[in-house]
Design a protein around this motif. Structure first.
Motif, short mmCIF file in Angstrom:
data_model
loop_
_atom_site.label_atom_id
_atom_site.label_comp_id
_atom_site.label_asym_id
_atom_site.label_seq_id
_atom_site.Cartn_x
_atom_site.Cartn_y
_atom_site.Cartn_z
N PRO A 74 2.45 -2.09 -1.54
CA PRO A 74 2.96 -2.76 -2.13
C PRO A 74 2.77 -3.35 -3.65
CG PRO A 74 2.99 -3.31 -0.17
CD PRO A 74 1.89 -2.40 -0.18
N ASP A 75 3.35 -3.29 -4.39
CA ASP A 75 3.56 -4.45 -5.69
C ASP A 75 2.49 -3.40 -6.94
OD1 ASP A 75 4.80 -6.32 -6.03
OD2 ASP A 75 3.98 -6.71 -4.65
N GLY A 76 2.26 -1.92 -6.14
CA GLY A 76 1.42 -1.04 -7.30
C GLY A 76 0.01 -1.01 -7.65
N HIS A 77 -0.52 -2.03 -6.68
CA HIS A 77 -2.45 -1.99 -6.54
C HIS A 77 -2.91 -0.36 -5.45
CE1 HIS A 77 -0.88 -6.24 -7.41
NE2 HIS A 77 -0.53 -6.55 -6.32
N ASN A 78 -3.37 -0.55 -6.58
CA ASN A 78 -4.63 0.61 -5.50
C ASN A 78 -5.44 -0.20 -4.77
OD1 ASN A 78 -5.83 3.06 -5.40
ND2 ASN A 78 -7.58 2.77 -6.68
N GLN A 104 -13.44 4.38 10.64
CA GLN A 104 -12.71 3.48 9.83
C GLN A 104 -12.47 3.36 8.57
OE1 GLN A 104 -15.02 -0.69 9.06
NE2 GLN A 104 -14.36 -0.59 11.09
N VAL A 105 -12.75 4.28 7.39
CA VAL A 105 -12.08 5.22 6.68
C VAL A 105 -10.76 5.32 6.56
CG1 VAL A 105 -12.31 5.95 4.25
CG2 VAL A 105 -14.37 4.55 4.76
N ARG A 106 -10.98 6.72 7.43
CA ARG A 106 -9.72 7.48 7.36
C ARG A 106 -9.10 6.85 8.51
NH1 ARG A 106 -14.31 11.20 8.30
NH2 ARG A 106 -14.76 10.06 10.41
N ARG A 107 -9.42 5.91 9.69
CA ARG A 107 -8.00 4.69 10.03
C ARG A 107 -7.05 4.10 9.93
NH1 ARG A 107 -10.05 1.84 14.26
NH2 ARG A 107 -12.00 1.94 13.44
N PHE A 108 -8.22 3.71 8.58
CA PHE A 108 -7.38 2.48 7.32
C PHE A 108 -6.17 3.34 6.86
CE2 PHE A 108 -7.20 2.78 2.98
CZ PHE A 108 -6.70 1.40 2.25
N TYR A 109 -6.84 4.47 6.25
CA TYR A 109 -5.51 5.57 5.77
C TYR A 109 -4.30 5.65 6.33
CZ TYR A 109 -4.44 10.04 2.43
OH TYR A 109 -3.56 10.44 2.07
N GLY A 110 -4.54 6.12 7.19
CA GLY A 110 -3.62 6.73 8.14
C GLY A 110 -2.95 5.75 8.18
N ALA A 111 -3.09 4.38 9.22
CA ALA A 111 -2.69 3.07 8.95
C ALA A 111 -1.66 2.86 8.22
CB ALA A 111 -3.62 1.90 9.31
N ALA A 112 -2.21 2.59 6.58
CA ALA A 112 -1.91 2.04 4.88
C ALA A 112 -0.79 3.39 4.95
CB ALA A 112 -2.73 2.19 4.29
N ILE A 113 -0.96 4.55 5.04
CA ILE A 113 0.24 5.85 5.28
C ILE A 113 0.86 5.77 5.56
CG2 ILE A 113 0.63 8.03 4.76
CD1 ILE A 113 -0.40 7.37 2.36
N ALA A 114 1.02 5.08 6.85
CA ALA A 114 2.16 4.82 8.31
C ALA A 114 3.35 3.02 8.03
CB ALA A 114 1.52 4.49 9.65
N ALA A 115 2.51 2.42 7.50
CA ALA A 115 2.95 1.25 6.86
C ALA A 115 2.94 1.47 5.07
CB ALA A 115 1.74 0.06 6.73
N GLY A 116 3.87 2.19 4.71
CA GLY A 116 4.53 2.97 4.01
C GLY A 116 3.83 3.07 2.39
N GLY A 117 2.18 2.54 2.45
CA GLY A 117 1.29 2.84 1.63
C GLY A 117 1.88 4.42 0.97
N VAL A 175 6.92 -7.59 3.18
CA VAL A 175 6.40 -6.66 2.61
C VAL A 175 4.74 -6.26 2.67
CG1 VAL A 175 6.43 -4.27 1.32
CG2 VAL A 175 8.73 -6.10 1.93
N SER A 176 4.40 -7.29 1.64
CA SER A 176 3.30 -7.06 1.79
C SER A 176 2.86 -7.19 2.45
CB SER A 176 2.82 -8.20 0.09
OG SER A 176 3.39 -8.16 -1.18
N LYS A 177 3.12 -8.70 3.56
CA LYS A 177 2.40 -9.38 4.25
C LYS A 177 2.01 -7.52 5.95
CE LYS A 177 2.87 -12.06 8.40
NZ LYS A 177 3.94 -13.96 9.37
N ALA A 178 4.09 -6.92 5.98
CA ALA A 178 3.42 -6.33 6.48
C ALA A 178 2.66 -5.09 6.51
CB ALA A 178 4.82 -5.54 7.05
N PHE A 179 2.37 -4.71 5.06
CA PHE A 179 1.62 -3.65 4.93
C PHE A 179 0.51 -4.12 5.46
CE2 PHE A 179 -1.00 -2.04 1.34
CZ PHE A 179 -1.05 -0.39 1.42
N TYR A 180 0.08 -5.23 4.79
CA TYR A 180 -1.52 -5.58 4.61
C TYR A 180 -2.35 -5.62 6.10
CZ TYR A 180 -2.56 -6.18 -0.52
OH TYR A 180 -1.86 -5.52 -2.07
#
Length: 125
Positions: free
Chosen positions: A109-113, A72-85, A15-20
């Motif tokens: 995953p695991d509640g990390h910010n 890149q910040v905006r794309r990170f945010y979109g990708a992280a939300i799409a990944a389940g963040g 799960v963490s691997k897929a998210f990151y």
């Protein structure tokens, strides 16, 4: 960067691997090395971010990844939300830190910010 690398245990490696992988792809960060139950992520063959499943996950931690620009910040945010963040602060200026601090925050995953941050001003057109 003052660290050579940082690492910690996660509760569910896959799960963490897929998210990151999905969340950090817009920043150009990917797998540099991998083994059974662990992965080292980084850029240009330099692994600087390690996680694995060799023990209990630490309490919630904060990780801020450098972004080359605000897009890149905006794309990170979109990708992280799409990944389940989970949203913990949409992309925007955080002037309380300094006038050009542009960041986005997601609980992974695991509640990390998890954060992506750019310290550069918006380019003038």
């Amino acid at each position: 960067m003052i660290f050579d690398h940082v690492g910690f245990n996660v509760s569910d490696f896959e799960v963490s691997k897929a998210f990151y992988l999905q969340a950090l792809q817009p920043l150009g960060i990917g797998i540099v090395a991998e083994g059974e139950g662990w992965a080292m992520l980084g850029k240009d063959g330099k692994g600087q971010f390690w996680f694995g499943s060799f023990g209990s996950s630490p309490g919630a931690i904060h990780l801020a990844f450098a972004a080359a620009d605000r897009d890149q910040v905006r794309r990170f945010y979109g990708a992280a939300i799409a990944a389940g963040g989970q949203d913990n602060g949409a992309p925007g200026l955080r002037a309380q830190y300094h006038p050009h601090y542009y960041g986005a925050f997601v609980i992974g995953p695991d509640g990390h910010n998890i954060e992506a941050v750019c310290h550069q001003p918006e380019p003038e057109n």
